[in-house]
Design a protein around this motif. Sequence first.
Motif, PDB file in Angstrom:
ATOM      1  N   ALA A 223      42.404  33.343  33.761  1.00  0.00           N
ATOM      2  CA  ALA A 223      43.240  32.998  34.915  1.00  0.00           C
ATOM      3  C   ALA A 223      44.418  33.945  35.097  1.00  0.00           C
ATOM      4  CB  ALA A 223      43.735  31.555  34.796  1.00  0.00           C
ATOM      5  N   ALA A 224      45.171  34.216  34.053  1.00  0.00           N
ATOM      6  CA  ALA A 224      46.343  35.082  34.193  1.00  0.00           C
ATOM      7  C   ALA A 224      45.930  36.493  34.572  1.00  0.00           C
ATOM      8  CB  ALA A 224      47.155  35.081  32.899  1.00  0.00           C
ATOM      9  N   GLY A 225      44.883  37.003  33.921  1.00  0.00           N
ATOM     10  CA  GLY A 225      44.402  38.334  34.268  1.00  0.00           C
ATOM     11  C   GLY A 225      43.912  38.409  35.696  1.00  0.00           C
ATOM     12  N   GLN A 226      43.235  37.360  36.168  1.00  0.00           N
ATOM     13  CA  GLN A 226      42.786  37.335  37.554  1.00  0.00           C
ATOM     14  C   GLN A 226      43.970  37.386  38.511  1.00  0.00           C
ATOM     15  OE1 GLN A 226      39.915  34.324  38.522  1.00  0.00           O
ATOM     16  NE2 GLN A 226      40.210  34.522  40.724  1.00  0.00           N
ATOM     17  N   ALA A 227      45.021  36.629  38.212  1.00  0.00           N
ATOM     18  CA  ALA A 227      46.203  36.636  39.076  1.00  0.00           C
ATOM     19  C   ALA A 227      46.797  38.033  39.188  1.00  0.00           C
ATOM     20  CB  ALA A 227      47.249  35.660  38.540  1.00  0.00           C
ATOM     21  N   VAL A 228      46.904  38.725  38.060  1.00  0.00           N
ATOM     22  CA  VAL A 228      47.459  40.088  38.074  1.00  0.00           C
ATOM     23  C   VAL A 228      46.551  41.025  38.860  1.00  0.00           C
ATOM     24  CG1 VAL A 228      48.010  42.079  36.626  1.00  0.00           C
ATOM     25  CG2 VAL A 228      48.736  39.781  35.923  1.00  0.00           C
ATOM     26  N   ALA A 232      47.152  43.069  42.436  1.00  0.00           N
ATOM     27  CA  ALA A 232      47.094  44.536  42.463  1.00  0.00           C
ATOM     28  C   ALA A 232      46.054  45.077  43.427  1.00  0.00           C
ATOM     29  CB  ALA A 232      46.822  45.063  41.054  1.00  0.00           C
ATOM     30  N   GLY A 233      45.331  44.185  44.115  1.00  0.00           N
ATOM     31  CA  GLY A 233      44.354  44.610  45.097  1.00  0.00           C
ATOM     32  C   GLY A 233      42.911  44.503  44.656  1.00  0.00           C
ATOM     33  N   GLY A 234      42.659  43.909  43.489  1.00  0.00           N
ATOM     34  CA  GLY A 234      41.303  43.765  42.985  1.00  0.00           C
ATOM     35  C   GLY A 234      40.720  42.400  43.282  1.00  0.00           C
ATOM     36  N   ARG A 235      39.546  42.136  42.692  1.00  0.00           N
ATOM     37  CA  ARG A 235      38.829  40.882  42.920  1.00  0.00           C
ATOM     38  C   ARG A 235      38.205  40.415  41.614  1.00  0.00           C
ATOM     39  NH1 ARG A 235      34.227  42.706  46.417  1.00  0.00           N
ATOM     40  NH2 ARG A 235      34.682  44.707  45.410  1.00  0.00           N
ATOM     41  N   VAL A 236      38.040  39.108  41.477  1.00  0.00           N
ATOM     42  CA  VAL A 236      37.274  38.522  40.382  1.00  0.00           C
ATOM     43  C   VAL A 236      36.283  37.556  41.019  1.00  0.00           C
ATOM     44  CG1 VAL A 236      37.313  37.266  38.210  1.00  0.00           C
ATOM     45  CG2 VAL A 236      39.236  38.759  38.818  1.00  0.00           C
ATOM     46  N   MET A 237      35.002  37.905  40.932  1.00  0.00           N
ATOM     47  CA  MET A 237      33.969  37.183  41.652  1.00  0.00           C
ATOM     48  C   MET A 237      33.048  36.451  40.686  1.00  0.00           C
ATOM     49  SD  MET A 237      35.113  38.375  44.456  1.00  0.00           S
ATOM     50  CE  MET A 237      33.967  37.714  45.662  1.00  0.00           C
ATOM     51  N   GLY A 241      29.251  35.044  44.182  1.00  0.00           N
ATOM     52  CA  GLY A 241      29.901  35.997  45.065  1.00  0.00           C
ATOM     53  C   GLY A 241      31.243  35.552  45.606  1.00  0.00           C
ATOM     54  N   GLN A 242      31.691  34.353  45.220  1.00  0.00           N
ATOM     55  CA  GLN A 242      32.980  33.831  45.660  1.00  0.00           C
ATOM     56  C   GLN A 242      34.044  34.067  44.586  1.00  0.00           C
ATOM     57  OE1 GLN A 242      33.419  32.510  48.838  1.00  0.00           O
ATOM     58  NE2 GLN A 242      31.349  33.376  49.012  1.00  0.00           N
ATOM     59  N   PRO A 243      35.314  34.066  44.968  1.00  0.00           N
ATOM     60  CA  PRO A 243      36.368  34.225  43.960  1.00  0.00           C
ATOM     61  C   PRO A 243      36.252  33.175  42.850  1.00  0.00           C
ATOM     62  CG  PRO A 243      37.287  34.452  46.161  1.00  0.00           C
ATOM     63  CD  PRO A 243      35.865  34.008  46.343  1.00  0.00           C
ATOM     64  N   LEU A 244      36.476  33.596  41.610  1.00  0.00           N
ATOM     65  CA  LEU A 244      36.398  32.688  40.466  1.00  0.00           C
ATOM     66  C   LEU A 244      37.427  31.581  40.639  1.00  0.00           C
ATOM     67  CD1 LEU A 244      34.932  32.330  37.733  1.00  0.00           C
ATOM     68  CD2 LEU A 244      36.795  33.643  36.685  1.00  0.00           C
ATOM     69  N   ARG A 245      36.979  30.332  40.483  1.00  0.00           N
ATOM     70  CA  ARG A 245      37.812  29.158  40.701  1.00  0.00           C
ATOM     71  C   ARG A 245      38.089  28.455  39.380  1.00  0.00           C
ATOM     72  NH1 ARG A 245      40.137  28.076  45.608  1.00  0.00           N
ATOM     73  NH2 ARG A 245      39.653  25.858  45.470  1.00  0.00           N
ATOM     74  N   GLY A 255      29.262  33.391  34.415  1.00  0.00           N
ATOM     75  CA  GLY A 255      29.399  34.829  34.542  1.00  0.00           C
ATOM     76  C   GLY A 255      30.309  35.213  35.700  1.00  0.00           C
ATOM     77  N   PHE A 256      30.890  36.413  35.612  1.00  0.00           N
ATOM     78  CA  PHE A 256      31.768  36.911  36.678  1.00  0.00           C
ATOM     79  C   PHE A 256      31.855  38.426  36.563  1.00  0.00           C
ATOM     80  CE2 PHE A 256      34.608  36.147  33.072  1.00  0.00           C
ATOM     81  CZ  PHE A 256      35.331  37.322  33.007  1.00  0.00           C
ATOM     82  N   VAL A 257      32.433  39.037  37.589  1.00  0.00           N
ATOM     83  CA  VAL A 257      32.774  40.449  37.507  1.00  0.00           C
ATOM     84  C   VAL A 257      34.159  40.647  38.104  1.00  0.00           C
ATOM     85  CG1 VAL A 257      31.592  40.995  39.696  1.00  0.00           C
ATOM     86  CG2 VAL A 257      32.066  42.823  38.037  1.00  0.00           C
ATOM     87  N   ALA A 258      34.998  41.386  37.387  1.00  0.00           N
ATOM     88  CA  ALA A 258      36.320  41.789  37.878  1.00  0.00           C
ATOM     89  C   ALA A 258      36.209  43.224  38.377  1.00  0.00           C
ATOM     90  CB  ALA A 258      37.354  41.697  36.755  1.00  0.00           C
ATOM     91  N   LEU A 259      36.700  43.460  39.594  1.00  0.00           N
ATOM     92  CA  LEU A 259      36.541  44.758  40.245  1.00  0.00           C
ATOM     93  C   LEU A 259      37.868  45.295  40.735  1.00  0.00           C
ATOM     94  CD1 LEU A 259      33.428  43.878  42.405  1.00  0.00           C
ATOM     95  CD2 LEU A 259      33.427  45.310  40.355  1.00  0.00           C
ATOM     96  N   GLY A 260      38.010  46.606  40.699  1.00  0.00           N
ATOM     97  CA  GLY A 260      39.166  47.269  41.274  1.00  0.00           C
ATOM     98  C   GLY A 260      38.944  47.575  42.737  1.00  0.00           C
ATOM     99  N   GLY A 261      39.277  48.803  43.161  1.00  0.00           N
ATOM    100  CA  GLY A 261      39.173  49.148  44.570  1.00  0.00           C
ATOM    101  C   GLY A 261      37.746  49.401  45.031  1.00  0.00           C
TER     102      GLY A 261
END
Length: 261
Positions: A223-228, A232-237, A241-245, A255-261
């Motif tokens: 959760a904290a890493g997702q907020a940061v 910063a302009g990234g996503r955690v899906m 395909g929806q944002p991690l809840r 499972g999930f993937v955290a992505l930058g730009g």
Amino acid sequence: MSSRLTSDLASGALTEALADIAEDAARVILPYWRNGVVAEAKADDSPVTRADREAEALILERLEALYPGVQTVAEEAAAADGVPAEAADWFWLIDPLDGTRGFIEGRESYTVNIALVRRGAVVAGVVTAPATATTWRSGKPGEGAFRRRFGEAWQAVKVRNRPAAPMALLSHSMTDEEADRLASRHGCVQWQGTDSSLKFCLIAEGRFDAYPRTGPTSEWDTAAGQAVLEAAGGRVMAEDGQPLRYGKPCFANGGFVALGG
């Protein structure tokens, strides 16, 4: 919900306060690092140390003093007493020492994590890396993400545009073959193994591009890493395909993937 919590969230004062708490927890942890700390096994066979427990106690005490009455879901309390039956509209997710195995082995990539969730969405978070005396935080809504060394001024961070040769961060627990397959699945030609929520922060500051995860994690791990990263302009899906809840059954992630730009 207290007016102070919502006003501090809106102004950015909330993550400033969380950063101070996380850094004080780091100061509790550091004397145990590389100093022969003894680990015990929890019911799920994951390790826990006095550093985990003392840091969590400090965080819980400080949060209750600043923002009384907000539900807390914290790793060591959950291990001892179980997770709440259901999530409140607002709640804290706390991992006082993420990457305990690496911490015990003397590696640097362990973190302190504090996040605030509202109705399933993470709205604020702070990650501190005690070994490098570095903290990342989300700002007020729309403001971005920030990093500081302990005692220094905040500097803005943001994800990078996806390069021609993207790089992934992956869990140390994976075999090289598994890691190669997972990295390539997300278009990454290189990967590096790293412990803890630090992976989100390294993507947030533009050094890496993806963190895919297939194995189970707990919500306080992400959760904290997702907020940061989102600030910063990234996503955690999530896998759909929806944002991690958050506030899911047993406070467990798929499972999930955290992505930058």
